[in-house]
Enzyme design. Structure first.
Site, PDB file in Angstrom:
ATOM      1  CD1 TRP A 105       1.444 -15.749  32.637  1.00 15.16           C
ATOM      2  CD2 TRP A 105       2.620 -14.065  31.751  1.00 15.16           C
ATOM      3  NE1 TRP A 105       1.494 -14.721  33.555  1.00 15.16           N
ATOM      4  CE2 TRP A 105       2.201 -13.683  33.045  1.00 15.16           C
ATOM      5  CE3 TRP A 105       3.372 -13.155  30.995  1.00 15.16           C
ATOM      6  CZ2 TRP A 105       2.512 -12.435  33.597  1.00 15.16           C
ATOM      7  CZ3 TRP A 105       3.680 -11.921  31.548  1.00 15.16           C
ATOM      8  CH2 TRP A 105       3.257 -11.572  32.824  1.00 15.16           C
ATOM      9  CG  ASP A 174       7.266 -18.476  30.608  1.00 20.02           C
ATOM     10  OD1 ASP A 174       7.824 -18.572  31.718  1.00 20.02           O
ATOM     11  OD2 ASP A 174       6.572 -17.498  30.263  1.00 20.02           O
ATOM     12  CE  LYS A 198       5.591 -13.736  38.229  1.00 23.53           C
ATOM     13  NZ  LYS A 198       5.383 -14.111  36.856  1.00 23.53           N
TER      14      LYS A 198
HETATM   15  C1  LIG Z   1       5.482 -13.320  35.561  1.00 22.60           C
HETATM   16  C2  LIG Z   1       5.602 -14.121  34.315  1.00 22.60           C
HETATM   17  C3  LIG Z   1       6.285 -13.640  33.183  1.00 22.60           C
HETATM   18  C4  LIG Z   1       6.800 -12.219  33.083  1.00 22.60           C
HETATM   19  O1  LIG Z   1       7.827 -11.950  33.887  1.00 22.60           O
HETATM   20  P1  LIG Z   1       8.483 -10.495  33.928  1.00 22.60           P
HETATM   21  O2  LIG Z   1       9.640 -10.747  34.808  1.00 22.60           O
HETATM   22  O3  LIG Z   1       7.486  -9.538  34.462  1.00 22.60           O
HETATM   23  O4  LIG Z   1       8.907 -10.128  32.556  1.00 22.60           O
HETATM   24  C5  LIG Z   1       6.408 -14.465  32.081  1.00 22.60           C
HETATM   25  N1  LIG Z   1       5.870 -15.690  32.079  1.00 22.60           N
HETATM   26  C6  LIG Z   1       5.187 -16.181  33.131  1.00 22.60           C
HETATM   27  C7  LIG Z   1       4.606 -17.561  33.057  1.00 22.60           C
HETATM   28  C8  LIG Z   1       5.043 -15.417  34.281  1.00 22.60           C
HETATM   29  O5  LIG Z   1       4.367 -15.910  35.332  1.00 22.60           O
END
Ligand SMILES: *Cc1c(COP(=O)(O)O)cnc(C)c1O
Length: 361
Positions: A105, A174, A198
């Site tokens: 990521w 993030d 998530k």
């Molecule tokens: C799932 C995830 C993303 C991407 O999310 P989307 O909603 O599919 O754009 C970004 N960063 C992390 C750490 C993730 O687990």
């Protein structure tokens, strides 16, 4: 249907109580005669839902008053562009931004940011948190980006990294896959973002928590609907927000408060992770790749020593109601995501299966 446990990395398991509440509210929310999906985002019913969600999230994460909480669309990946578009406009162009690379990521974030800024990768390791003493930071960088939980690689910053960064550095994190799983000190960050699917709620909602002095620094090319200042000035209603996803997230926030809040979740998440890693570490039947101090409590990638048995492992798991354990295609193997809504009993059921499959009992 037999009881199942869902280990998906995302969209992921939600608390059953929340889904039951949503089902009860589906046709008629609180006597309004309307489904939440049918309400104007500017009407009093939805505004009350929105305000409660904002207030509860602020309370759960102890978000200081000088931070704004934005309810946006576009997912975590869109923030890879929106963070530089919003945070580098006050610098001579092109601005420089620093990154800590710890997995898939952060790699994506680095690639996207390079469209808008000079990118410096200050440290890189996909099996452990790179030690701060080795970070090669750029003086005057607009910000320092980290992915504090790498969902695919399973590397987590289990402490807030602020202590490691220079005083004036703006940390951007993030937190998509571990927000609300442990206590954090929001004041250490300039901005935090997380896709909801998530550990919060349905896909379609993206949470941004941003310090108010960082608003108004967007590049001229930043789309208006994604300009943090415009979104903040309009209480996330500059355009139509993802209303139903906000409503479900609000129910999850209430559920978290009933569980005892983030500190209580953190205790449970530590216990769940300990139980699972102990089973993986018992002998070399299963293997993990992440250093002990950097192991994610939320996403646990693991491998069978004999990978020719992968399909057999997954089929046996499914037969026991243990679903979505297949690892991400880029790294293979298995992955168990054990977010807040995964109870200890689910992890215990997985551990029992791991032991049985390894012929340990
Ligand atoms: C799932 C995830 C993303 C991407 O999310 P989307 O909603 O599919 O754009 C970004 N960063 C992390 C750490 C993730 O687990």
């Amino acid at each position: 249907m037999t009881h199942i446990y869902n280990f998906s990395a995302g969209p992921a398991v939600l608390p059953r109580e929340v889904l039951a509440q949503a089902a009860a509210d589906m046709l008629d929310w609180h006597g309004s005669g309307m489904s939440v999906m049918e309400m104007s985002h500017r009407g009093p019913e939805f505004i009350s839902i929105y305000k409660a969600a904002e207030r509860d999230l602020r309370e759960l994460l102890a978000v200081p008053d000088n931070y704004r909480i934005l309810f946006m669309q576009g997912g975590g990946l869109s923030q890879n562009a929106l963070i530089p578009l919003n945070l580098v406009g006050h610098k001579p162009q092109p601005a420089t931004v620093d990154f800590i690379h710890t997995g898939s990521w952060s790699a994506k974030s680095i690639k996207e940011a390079a469209k808008y800024a000079n990118v410096n990768v200050a440290a890189s390791s996909t099996t452990s948190m790179p030690p701060p003493s080795a970070w090669q930071l750029t003086p005057g960088a607009a910000y320092l980006h980290l992915c504090t939980n790498e969902t695919i690689d399973g590397v987590e910053f289990c402490v807030d990294p602020g202590w490691a960064a220079p005083q004036d550095a703006v940390l951007v994190a993030d937190m998509s896959s571990h927000i609300l799983s442990r206590r954090i000190d929001v004041a250490q960050y300039g901005a935090i973002f997380a896709g909801a699917q998530k550990n919060i709620g349905p896909a379609g909602l993206t949470i941004v928590i941003v310090r108010d002095d960082l608003l108004g620094k967007a590049l001229p090319a930043c789309p208006s609907a994604f300009d943090f200042k415009l979104v903040a000035d309009n209480d996330s209603m500059y355009n139509t927000p993802p209303t139903y996803a906000i409503y479900i997230a609000g129910l999850v926030f209430q559920w978290l408060k009933r569980q005892g809040g983030v500190a209580a979740m953190e205790e449970r998440n530590i216990a769940k992770a300990k139980l699972l890693y102990a089973a993986l570490d018992a002998d070399d039947f299963y293997q993990t790749r992440v250093a002990a101090d950097s192991r994610s409590r939320m996403n646990v990638p693991f491998y069978l020593k004999d990978e020719s048995r992968n399909d057999e492992f997954l089929a046996g798991a499914k037969a026991r109601g243990l679903l979505q354990l297949k690892g991400h295609k880029s790294v293979g193997g298995m992955r168990a995501s054990i977010y807040n809504a995964m109870p200890l009993e689910g992890v215990q059921a997985l551990v029992d299966y791991l032991n049985d499959f390894a012929g340990r009992r």
